[in-house]
Design a protein around this motif. Structure first.
Motif, PDB file in Angstrom:
ATOM      1  N   ILE A  53       0.228  -1.535   0.418  1.00 52.73           N
ATOM      2  CA  ILE A  53       0.267   0.080  -0.109  1.00 52.73           C
ATOM      3  C   ILE A  53       0.970   1.210   0.238  1.00 52.73           C
ATOM      4  O   ILE A  53       1.057   2.176  -0.722  1.00 52.73           O
ATOM      5  CB  ILE A  53      -1.158   0.085   1.043  1.00 52.73           C
ATOM      6  N   SER A  54       2.100   1.118   0.532  1.00 50.78           N
ATOM      7  CA  SER A  54       3.041   2.400   0.831  1.00 50.78           C
ATOM      8  C   SER A  54       4.753   1.768   1.418  1.00 50.78           C
ATOM      9  O   SER A  54       4.431   1.842   2.501  1.00 50.78           O
ATOM     10  CB  SER A  54       2.124   3.125   1.241  1.00 50.78           C
ATOM     11  N   GLN A  55       5.329   3.108   0.904  1.00 53.74           N
ATOM     12  CA  GLN A  55       6.570   2.378   1.190  1.00 53.74           C
ATOM     13  C   GLN A  55       6.773   3.486   2.462  1.00 53.74           C
ATOM     14  O   GLN A  55       7.371   2.662   3.179  1.00 53.74           O
ATOM     15  CB  GLN A  55       7.419   3.500   0.108  1.00 53.74           C
ATOM     16  N   MET A  56       6.399   3.417   3.303  1.00 57.64           N
ATOM     17  CA  MET A  56       5.834   4.678   3.966  1.00 57.64           C
ATOM     18  C   MET A  56       5.807   3.260   5.830  1.00 57.64           C
ATOM     19  O   MET A  56       6.798   3.232   6.662  1.00 57.64           O
ATOM     20  CB  MET A  56       5.040   5.735   4.756  1.00 57.64           C
ATOM     21  N   PHE A  57       5.301   2.648   5.286  1.00 61.85           N
ATOM     22  CA  PHE A  57       5.409   1.004   6.361  1.00 61.85           C
ATOM     23  C   PHE A  57       6.338   0.287   6.503  1.00 61.85           C
ATOM     24  O   PHE A  57       7.174   0.176   7.608  1.00 61.85           O
ATOM     25  CB  PHE A  57       4.314  -0.566   5.138  1.00 61.85           C
ATOM     26  N   TYR A 282       7.014  14.902   5.542  1.00 63.43           N
ATOM     27  CA  TYR A 282       8.510  15.162   4.937  1.00 63.43           C
ATOM     28  C   TYR A 282       7.851  14.949   3.066  1.00 63.43           C
ATOM     29  O   TYR A 282       8.070  15.443   2.115  1.00 63.43           O
ATOM     30  CB  TYR A 282       8.799  14.638   5.226  1.00 63.43           C
ATOM     31  N   LEU A 283       7.464  13.572   2.706  1.00 64.01           N
ATOM     32  CA  LEU A 283       7.398  13.873   1.619  1.00 64.01           C
ATOM     33  C   LEU A 283       6.173  13.975   0.844  1.00 64.01           C
ATOM     34  O   LEU A 283       6.160  14.196  -0.595  1.00 64.01           O
ATOM     35  CB  LEU A 283       6.646  11.812   1.226  1.00 64.01           C
ATOM     36  N   LEU A 284       5.162  14.416   1.917  1.00 64.91           N
ATOM     37  CA  LEU A 284       4.363  15.544   0.437  1.00 64.91           C
ATOM     38  C   LEU A 284       4.619  16.335   0.021  1.00 64.91           C
ATOM     39  O   LEU A 284       4.339  17.121  -0.803  1.00 64.91           O
ATOM     40  CB  LEU A 284       3.589  16.328   1.105  1.00 64.91           C
ATOM     41  N   LYS A 285       5.996  17.310   0.803  1.00 65.57           N
ATOM     42  CA  LYS A 285       7.056  18.970   0.853  1.00 65.57           C
ATOM     43  C   LYS A 285       7.316  18.247  -1.592  1.00 65.57           C
ATOM     44  O   LYS A 285       7.505  19.242  -1.342  1.00 65.57           O
ATOM     45  CB  LYS A 285       7.565  18.965   1.699  1.00 65.57           C
ATOM     46  N   LYS A 286       7.895  16.816  -0.850  1.00 69.55           N
ATOM     47  CA  LYS A 286       8.488  16.525  -2.290  1.00 69.55           C
ATOM     48  C   LYS A 286       7.571  15.818  -3.537  1.00 69.55           C
ATOM     49  O   LYS A 286       8.368  15.566  -4.623  1.00 69.55           O
ATOM     50  CB  LYS A 286       9.449  15.800  -1.709  1.00 69.55           C
ATOM     51  N   GLU A 293      -1.778  12.321  -3.866  1.00 73.58           N
ATOM     52  CA  GLU A 293      -3.320  11.320  -3.218  1.00 73.58           C
ATOM     53  C   GLU A 293      -2.661  10.687  -3.385  1.00 73.58           C
ATOM     54  O   GLU A 293      -3.568   9.449  -2.116  1.00 73.58           O
ATOM     55  CB  GLU A 293      -3.669  11.432  -4.731  1.00 73.58           C
ATOM     56  N   GLN A 294      -1.609   9.770  -3.356  1.00 74.24           N
ATOM     57  CA  GLN A 294      -1.156   8.580  -3.354  1.00 74.24           C
ATOM     58  C   GLN A 294      -0.696   8.654  -1.177  1.00 74.24           C
ATOM     59  O   GLN A 294      -0.950   7.587  -1.137  1.00 74.24           O
ATOM     60  CB  GLN A 294      -0.252   7.409  -3.955  1.00 74.24           C
ATOM     61  N   ILE A 295       0.667   8.768  -1.187  1.00 73.53           N
ATOM     62  CA  ILE A 295       0.686   9.340  -0.016  1.00 73.53           C
ATOM     63  C   ILE A 295      -0.645   9.377   1.084  1.00 73.53           C
ATOM     64  O   ILE A 295      -0.467   8.532   2.225  1.00 73.53           O
ATOM     65  CB  ILE A 295       1.787  10.578  -0.171  1.00 73.53           C
ATOM     66  N   LYS A 296      -1.760  10.333   0.791  1.00 75.41           N
ATOM     67  CA  LYS A 296      -2.270  10.568   1.389  1.00 75.41           C
ATOM     68  C   LYS A 296      -3.231   9.407   1.723  1.00 75.41           C
ATOM     69  O   LYS A 296      -3.664   8.976   2.959  1.00 75.41           O
ATOM     70  CB  LYS A 296      -3.093  11.974   1.332  1.00 75.41           C
ATOM     71  N   SER A 297      -3.975   8.584   0.814  1.00 75.82           N
ATOM     72  CA  SER A 297      -4.720   7.599   0.945  1.00 75.82           C
ATOM     73  C   SER A 297      -4.279   6.307   1.447  1.00 75.82           C
ATOM     74  O   SER A 297      -4.475   5.340   2.095  1.00 75.82           O
ATOM     75  CB  SER A 297      -5.299   7.090  -0.642  1.00 75.82           C
TER      76      SER A 297
END
Ligand code: SAH
Length: 328
Positions: A53-57, A282-286, A293-297
């Motif tokens: 779903i996300s690299q943040m995990f 941080y990721l949203l800034k770049k 949209e992908q980061i938020k969802s």
């Protein structure tokens, strides 16, 4: 021959099959087992997991590992073991955020039974030295062990009981059915408890920590056996070998199966505690508009109460009380 025919044939030869035998075959039959022949993840597959779903995990878990490594006294060598690594995405995301000294110190060990997924893992982790094992006892560690398992425990077979009777799969009028077909079900998993205790023994011997993330509950039991086919739940006894068959993890039973220091929380709380919201900012800034949209969802799916945030639990075990795992 299809896996359904193989199951029926075995029942005709050996008699009714326990739920755990059924589950082990559906997932792990060498030729037709669900995990043995396909990559099940993503939009074209059957289900999606947190690392997909996300690299943040993976980045958050990487930060968790780096912190444990520091608390272990920054060992020059340690074993970073992942059980059921899927496409290798979580490990690759972790590697991207690990400080160089931690990355250099770690020896990556992947426990995986699927040849298809092993090939994917090889691709995701190109450039890293990786050791594959089929079972925990193949790991001969010469240093601390940090073990990660995301959505692995749910794939280990469960047994079901109705009163004193073990629930089985049998053939009736040429069809597979559960017997008993009704009544209050109690679920147990000797295999899961055994695996968990083996992990605890390994980290106790070597020093280290283990982190389990999975859907499940802190206490209480019932029928949680489920099958997922192309992103939808289906009957457990259809699409055999083509549907993912799992059961929710009874974390309370695991907690009671060890004397090591143990921590439990919900995935949403754990990831927030590790700073996933700051990471998203941080990721949203770049990010470009599409990426934003992908980061938020992705963030929402991982931590919101009505998504994975509450259903998914995180359990940490450490080898001694001098280690304080982050996020709990
Ligand atoms: N952790 C990954 C994949 C979860 S799916 C993710 O979060 O995306 C379950 C994984 O465990 C798959 O890689 C599957 O092949 C593996 N697996 C299931 N049972 C296993 C077993 N008994 N031994 C080794 N690997 C197993």
């Amino acid at each position: 021959m299809s896996l359904e025919e193989i199951v029926k044939q075995r029942i005709l030869e050996d008699g009714p099959m326990s739920v755990s035998q059924f589950m082990a075959l559906a997932l792990g039959h060498p030729q037709y087992g669900y995990y043995m022949k396909r990559d099940p993840f993503g939009a074209d597959g059957d289900f999606t997991t947190a690392p997909e779903i996300s690299q943040m995990f993976g980045e958050m878990i990487g930060a968790w590992v780096a912190d444990i490594w520091a608390q272990l006294g920054q060992p020059a060598r340690f074993y970073l073991v992942e059980c059921g690594p899927g496409r290798g995405t979580l490990m690759a995301d972790m590697m991207r955020v690990l400080p160089e000294d931690v990355r250099k110190a770690c020896k990556i060990v992947l426990m995986e039974m699927s040849p298809v997924l092993k090939a994917k893992q090889k691709e995701s982790l190109k450039g890293f030295e990786v050791l594959w094992v089929n079972a925990l006892d193949e790991i001969s560690a010469h240093g601390p062990v940090v073990l990660i398992a995301n959505e692995f425990l749910d794939a280990l077979p469960v047994r079901q009981f109705v009163g004193k009777n073990e629930r089985v799969v049998k053939v009736e009028d040429g069809k597979l059915v559960f017997d008993p077909s009704s009544g209050a079900i109690v679920e147990t998993s000797d295999e899961r408890v055994k695996f968990f205790q083996d992990v605890c023994a390994l980290i106790e011997k070597q020093r280290g920590a283990a982190l389990f993330v999975d859907y499940g509950y802190f206490s209480g039991t019932g029928d949680t056996l489920q099958a997922v086919y192309r992103h939808k739940f289906c009957d457990v006894l259809v699409h055999i070998g083509d549907a993912d068959v799992t059961a929710h993890v009874d974390f309370g039973t695991l907690r009671d199966a060890t004397t090591l220091p143990l921590f439990m929380t919900e995935q949403g709380k754990f990831l927030r505690g590790l700073g996933i919201e700051k990471r998203a900012e941080y990721l949203l800034k770049k990010a470009s508009t599409g990426q934003a949209e992908q980061i938020k969802s992705g963030l929402r799916r991982l931590i919101a109460d009505d998504e994975m945030g509450k259903l998914f639990k995180v359990m940490g075990v450490v080898s001694g009380s001098e280690i304080h795992p982050a996020g709990f």
